[in-house]
Design a protein around this motif. Structure first.
Motif, PDB file in Angstrom:
ATOM      1  N   ALA A 145       2.759  22.550  -4.198  1.00 40.56           N
ATOM      2  CA  ALA A 145       2.526  21.378  -3.355  1.00 40.56           C
ATOM      3  C   ALA A 145       2.068  21.795  -1.973  1.00 40.56           C
ATOM      4  CB  ALA A 145       3.788  20.525  -3.278  1.00 40.56           C
ATOM      5  N   MET A 146       2.664  22.875  -1.469  1.00 45.11           N
ATOM      6  CA  MET A 146       2.276  23.344  -0.148  1.00 45.11           C
ATOM      7  C   MET A 146       0.869  23.901  -0.167  1.00 45.11           C
ATOM      8  SD  MET A 146       5.673  25.229   1.240  1.00 45.11           S
ATOM      9  CE  MET A 146       7.170  24.346   1.550  1.00 45.11           C
ATOM     10  N   ALA A 147       0.531  24.570  -1.261  1.00 46.72           N
ATOM     11  CA  ALA A 147      -0.799  25.155  -1.360  1.00 46.72           C
ATOM     12  C   ALA A 147      -1.870  24.077  -1.406  1.00 46.72           C
ATOM     13  CB  ALA A 147      -0.882  26.041  -2.598  1.00 46.72           C
ATOM     14  N   LYS A 148      -1.528  22.959  -2.019  1.00 40.40           N
ATOM     15  CA  LYS A 148      -2.498  21.864  -2.101  1.00 40.40           C
ATOM     16  C   LYS A 148      -2.751  21.238  -0.755  1.00 40.40           C
ATOM     17  CE  LYS A 148      -2.011  20.210  -6.826  1.00 40.40           C
ATOM     18  NZ  LYS A 148      -1.447  19.177  -7.681  1.00 40.40           N
ATOM     19  N   GLY A 149      -1.880  21.504   0.186  1.00 39.07           N
ATOM     20  CA  GLY A 149      -2.027  20.870   1.490  1.00 39.07           C
ATOM     21  C   GLY A 149      -0.926  19.876   1.652  1.00 39.07           C
ATOM     22  N   LYS A 150      -0.351  19.893   2.823  1.00 34.65           N
ATOM     23  CA  LYS A 150       0.836  19.083   2.999  1.00 34.65           C
ATOM     24  C   LYS A 150       0.494  17.605   2.946  1.00 34.65           C
ATOM     25  CE  LYS A 150       4.446  21.574   5.430  1.00 34.65           C
ATOM     26  NZ  LYS A 150       5.374  21.536   6.525  1.00 34.65           N
ATOM     27  N   LYS A 151       1.201  16.890   2.129  1.00 32.65           N
ATOM     28  CA  LYS A 151       1.137  15.439   2.198  1.00 32.65           C
ATOM     29  C   LYS A 151       1.952  15.034   3.393  1.00 32.65           C
ATOM     30  CE  LYS A 151       0.986  13.986  -2.597  1.00 32.65           C
ATOM     31  NZ  LYS A 151       1.742  13.285  -3.618  1.00 32.65           N
ATOM     32  N   ALA A 152       1.594  13.904   3.978  1.00 31.09           N
ATOM     33  CA  ALA A 152       2.387  13.444   5.123  1.00 31.09           C
ATOM     34  C   ALA A 152       3.768  13.067   4.637  1.00 31.09           C
ATOM     35  CB  ALA A 152       1.699  12.243   5.748  1.00 31.09           C
ATOM     36  N   LYS A 153       4.714  13.147   5.524  1.00 28.15           N
ATOM     37  CA  LYS A 153       6.066  12.734   5.160  1.00 28.15           C
ATOM     38  C   LYS A 153       6.031  11.262   4.804  1.00 28.15           C
ATOM     39  CE  LYS A 153       8.987  15.914   7.752  1.00 28.15           C
ATOM     40  NZ  LYS A 153      10.133  16.042   8.641  1.00 28.15           N
ATOM     41  N   PRO A 154       6.821  10.875   3.849  1.00 25.54           N
ATOM     42  CA  PRO A 154       6.815   9.459   3.472  1.00 25.54           C
ATOM     43  C   PRO A 154       7.233   8.602   4.653  1.00 25.54           C
ATOM     44  CG  PRO A 154       8.632  10.611   2.410  1.00 25.54           C
ATOM     45  CD  PRO A 154       7.792  11.642   3.059  1.00 25.54           C
ATOM     46  N   SER A 155       6.227   8.008   5.282  1.00 26.31           N
ATOM     47  CA  SER A 155       6.514   7.218   6.481  1.00 26.31           C
ATOM     48  C   SER A 155       6.644   5.759   6.103  1.00 26.31           C
ATOM     49  CB  SER A 155       5.392   7.398   7.498  1.00 26.31           C
ATOM     50  OG  SER A 155       4.181   6.943   6.932  1.00 26.31           O
ATOM     51  N   PRO A 156       7.340   5.027   6.886  1.00 30.88           N
ATOM     52  CA  PRO A 156       7.492   3.595   6.597  1.00 30.88           C
ATOM     53  C   PRO A 156       6.157   2.872   6.599  1.00 30.88           C
ATOM     54  CG  PRO A 156       8.713   4.217   8.582  1.00 30.88           C
ATOM     55  CD  PRO A 156       8.122   5.444   8.036  1.00 30.88           C
ATOM     56  N   ASP A 157       5.166   3.385   7.335  1.00 33.06           N
ATOM     57  CA  ASP A 157       3.877   2.700   7.382  1.00 33.06           C
ATOM     58  C   ASP A 157       3.275   2.546   6.005  1.00 33.06           C
ATOM     59  OD1 ASP A 157       2.844   4.271  10.497  1.00 33.06           O
ATOM     60  OD2 ASP A 157       4.109   2.550  10.038  1.00 33.06           O
ATOM     61  N   GLN A 158       3.433   3.566   5.199  1.00 35.56           N
ATOM     62  CA  GLN A 158       2.817   3.489   3.873  1.00 35.56           C
ATOM     63  C   GLN A 158       3.376   2.333   3.085  1.00 35.56           C
ATOM     64  OE1 GLN A 158       3.212   7.179   1.936  1.00 35.56           O
ATOM     65  NE2 GLN A 158       1.675   8.208   3.157  1.00 35.56           N
ATOM     66  N   THR A 159       4.684   2.172   3.179  1.00 36.02           N
ATOM     67  CA  THR A 159       5.261   1.078   2.408  1.00 36.02           C
ATOM     68  C   THR A 159       4.807  -0.244   2.964  1.00 36.02           C
ATOM     69  OG1 THR A 159       7.216   1.243   3.780  1.00 36.02           O
ATOM     70  CG2 THR A 159       7.264   2.360   1.658  1.00 36.02           C
ATOM     71  N   TYR A 160       4.606  -0.287   4.274  1.00 35.79           N
ATOM     72  CA  TYR A 160       4.160  -1.555   4.842  1.00 35.79           C
ATOM     73  C   TYR A 160       2.777  -1.897   4.338  1.00 35.79           C
ATOM     74  CZ  TYR A 160       8.098  -1.742   8.030  1.00 35.79           C
ATOM     75  OH  TYR A 160       9.358  -1.816   8.552  1.00 35.79           O
ATOM     76  N   TYR A 161       1.930  -0.897   4.252  1.00 39.35           N
ATOM     77  CA  TYR A 161       0.591  -1.183   3.771  1.00 39.35           C
ATOM     78  C   TYR A 161       0.644  -1.734   2.365  1.00 39.35           C
ATOM     79  CZ  TYR A 161      -1.572   1.095   7.729  1.00 39.35           C
ATOM     80  OH  TYR A 161      -1.985   1.419   8.968  1.00 39.35           O
ATOM     81  N   ARG A 162       1.523  -1.131   1.573  1.00 38.68           N
ATOM     82  CA  ARG A 162       1.589  -1.603   0.199  1.00 38.68           C
ATOM     83  C   ARG A 162       2.031  -3.040   0.153  1.00 38.68           C
ATOM     84  NH1 ARG A 162       4.555   3.521  -2.379  1.00 38.68           N
ATOM     85  NH2 ARG A 162       2.881   4.981  -2.045  1.00 38.68           N
ATOM     86  N   GLU A 163       2.988  -3.332   1.045  1.00 39.61           N
ATOM     87  CA  GLU A 163       3.466  -4.712   1.037  1.00 39.61           C
ATOM     88  C   GLU A 163       2.342  -5.641   1.450  1.00 39.61           C
ATOM     89  OE1 GLU A 163       8.070  -3.746   2.250  1.00 39.61           O
ATOM     90  OE2 GLU A 163       6.864  -5.041   3.485  1.00 39.61           O
ATOM     91  N   GLU A 164       1.570  -5.181   2.431  1.00 37.40           N
ATOM     92  CA  GLU A 164       0.481  -6.042   2.880  1.00 37.40           C
ATOM     93  C   GLU A 164      -0.503  -6.279   1.755  1.00 37.40           C
ATOM     94  OE1 GLU A 164       0.320  -4.847   7.576  1.00 37.40           O
ATOM     95  OE2 GLU A 164      -1.441  -4.618   6.324  1.00 37.40           O
ATOM     96  N   GLU A 165      -0.782  -5.208   1.052  1.00 40.84           N
ATOM     97  CA  GLU A 165      -1.713  -5.383  -0.050  1.00 40.84           C
ATOM     98  C   GLU A 165      -1.185  -6.382  -1.040  1.00 40.84           C
ATOM     99  OE1 GLU A 165      -3.460  -0.903  -0.161  1.00 40.84           O
ATOM    100  OE2 GLU A 165      -2.871  -1.873  -2.012  1.00 40.84           O
ATOM    101  N   GLU A 166       0.118  -6.241  -1.336  1.00 39.42           N
ATOM    102  CA  GLU A 166       0.677  -7.141  -2.333  1.00 39.42           C
ATOM    103  C   GLU A 166       0.674  -8.556  -1.804  1.00 39.42           C
ATOM    104  OE1 GLU A 166       3.769  -3.960  -4.234  1.00 39.42           O
ATOM    105  OE2 GLU A 166       4.507  -5.792  -3.340  1.00 39.42           O
ATOM    106  N   VAL A 167       0.994  -8.661  -0.505  1.00 42.71           N
ATOM    107  CA  VAL A 167       1.101 -10.004   0.053  1.00 42.71           C
ATOM    108  C   VAL A 167      -0.247 -10.681   0.050  1.00 42.71           C
ATOM    109  CG1 VAL A 167       1.432 -11.238   2.202  1.00 42.71           C
ATOM    110  CG2 VAL A 167       3.141  -9.631   1.421  1.00 42.71           C
ATOM    111  N   THR A 168      -1.271  -9.974   0.476  1.00 46.24           N
ATOM    112  CA  THR A 168      -2.571 -10.638   0.523  1.00 46.24           C
ATOM    113  C   THR A 168      -3.023 -10.978  -0.880  1.00 46.24           C
ATOM    114  OG1 THR A 168      -3.611  -8.487   0.535  1.00 46.24           O
ATOM    115  CG2 THR A 168      -3.341  -9.585   2.658  1.00 46.24           C
ATOM    116  N   TYR A 169      -2.654 -10.139  -1.807  1.00 42.15           N
ATOM    117  CA  TYR A 169      -3.075 -10.459  -3.174  1.00 42.15           C
ATOM    118  C   TYR A 169      -2.407 -11.735  -3.629  1.00 42.15           C
ATOM    119  CZ  TYR A 169      -4.380  -9.753  -7.971  1.00 42.15           C
ATOM    120  OH  TYR A 169      -4.915  -9.888  -9.218  1.00 42.15           O
ATOM    121  N   GLU A 170      -1.119 -11.863  -3.265  1.00 41.58           N
ATOM    122  CA  GLU A 170      -0.427 -13.072  -3.687  1.00 41.58           C
ATOM    123  C   GLU A 170      -1.036 -14.282  -3.032  1.00 41.58           C
ATOM    124  OE1 GLU A 170       3.919 -11.024  -4.301  1.00 41.58           O
ATOM    125  OE2 GLU A 170       3.672 -12.662  -2.903  1.00 41.58           O
TER     126      GLU A 170
END
Lengths: 186, 90
Positions: free
Chosen positions: A41-66
Motif C-alpha cells: 500500500a505504501m509503495a502504491k503511494g499513500k492514500k490520504a487518511k480517511p477524512s470526514p470530507d470524503q464521507t460528506y461528499y458521498r452524502e452529498e452525492e447521495e442527497v442530490t441523487y435523492e
C-alpha cells in the motif's frame, strides 16, 4: 520510513485503517501478512487518511441523487429548468414508444404542463389537433431541449402519419353513421 | 454445486471435527505438509486462521499462498470451502 516490524500492534492496526485495509487482530500468524500488505500500500503511494470530507461528499452525492429522482417524475411539468426536463423527456421517450412523445418533445417550454397531460387525450376528435399545428415554432426551441437523438423516421413524418391515421379513422367512423337509412336487415 | 469437487462437498457437508488439513479442498499432500510444518496440522487450525482474517476470502488466499506456496486456484478453492463451511456451521 520506520520498519514495520518494530511497530506495536496498535500502530499496525492504525496503519491498516489508514490504508483502508480490512483486517483482523494483528497476531503472530497474521502479522507478516499485514506487514506485506502495508508495504504494498505504501509503495502504491499513500492514500490520504480517511477524512470526514470524503464521507460528506458521498452524502452529498447521495442527497442530490435523492433530490433528483422525484424531480424526474415531475420534470415534465416544470418548464423552468432545461436540465431536469431533459432526462424526463428521454425517460418518457423510452416509456412511450408511440408518437405520444413526439408531441411532448417540441413543447417542453411551450406550456409543458398541459402537454404532459395531453398524451392521454389523443383519442379526441381531430378538432383538438389545431393546437398541435402551432408546434411549428416548436422546432427552433427543440434545439436546446432535445438531446441529439438519432431518429430513423424524422419527427414531422411521424406527425403527418399520425394525422393521416386519425383522419382515416374519422372517415371510417363517420361513414358508419350513415347506416340508418339502410334498413334492409329486418 | 456442479462446479465444486467431491472433496469440497465432503468437507462442507459436515462438521470438520479433527479432520486433517489435507481434507480441505485445494490442499493436497504437498501443501498439507508445508502447513503442518508451520503448526497448522488440523483443518480447524486453518479455520482459526480464516476466522482471524475475518473470513475475508482474499486475505486468506494471500495468506495461504504465502504460507504454503499454493497457487491462486488452490487458495481460492480452500477459501471457498472454508467460507461455505462457516456459512453452514459457524
Amino acid at each position: 520510513m520506520s520498519s514495520l516490524r518494530s511497530k506495536t500492534v496498535k500502530e499496525m492496526s492504525d496503519l491498516l485503517d489508514e490504508y483502508e485495509i480490512k483486517h483482523g487482530p494483528v497476531v503472530d500468524s497474521t502479522r507478516s501478512l499485514y506487514e506485506r500488505k502495508l508495504k504494498e500500500a505504501m509503495a502504491k503511494g499513500k492514500k490520504a487518511k480517511p477524512s470526514p470530507d470524503q464521507t460528506y461528499y458521498r452524502e452529498e452525492e447521495e442527497v442530490t441523487y435523492e433530490y433528483r429522482t422525484p424531480d424526474r417524475s415531475d420534470g415534465a411539468g416544470d418548464s423552468g429548468s432545461y436540465i431536469r426536463s431533459r432526462p424526463a423527456w428521454s425517460e418518457r421517450e423510452l416509456k412511450h414508444e408511440t408518437s405520444y412523445s413526439n408531441y411532448s418533445r417540441p413543447k417542453p417550454e411551450y406550456g409543458g404542463k398541459e402537454f404532459s397531460d395531453e398524451p392521454h387525450m389523443y383519442d379526441l376528435p381531430p378538432t383538438s389537433k389545431s393546437p398541435y399545428l402551432k408546434s411549428t415554432p416548436g422546432p427552433p426551441k427543440e434545439a436546446p431541449k432535445a438531446p441529439p437523438s438519432s431518429r430513423l423516421v424524422p419527427l414531422w413524418v411521424q406527425f403527418v402519419f399520425f394525422v393521416a391515421v386519425a383522419v382515416f379513422l374519422y372517415l371510417v367512423f363517420s361513414s358508419m353513421e350513415t347506416n340508418e337509412p339502410i334498413k334492409g336487415i329486418e | 454445486m456442479s462446479t465444486t469437487s467431491q472433496k469440497h462437498r465432503d468437507f462442507v457437508g459436515e462438521p470438520m471435527g479433527d479432520k486433517s488439513v489435507t481434507s480441505l479442498s485445494g490442499i493436497g499432500e504437498i501443501l498439507g505438509k508445508k502447513l503442518e510444518q508451520q503448526g497448522f496440522d488440523k483443518a480447524y487450525v486453518v479455520l482459526g486462521q480464516f476466522l482471524l482474517l475475518k473470513k475475508d476470502s482474499e486475505m486468506f488466499s494471500e495468506w495461504l499462498k504465502d504460507a504454503s506456496g499454493a497457487n491462486s486456484r488452490q487458495a481460492g478453492s480452500c477459501s471457498q470451502c472454508l467460507r461455505e463451511w462457516c456459512d453452514s456451521f459457524l
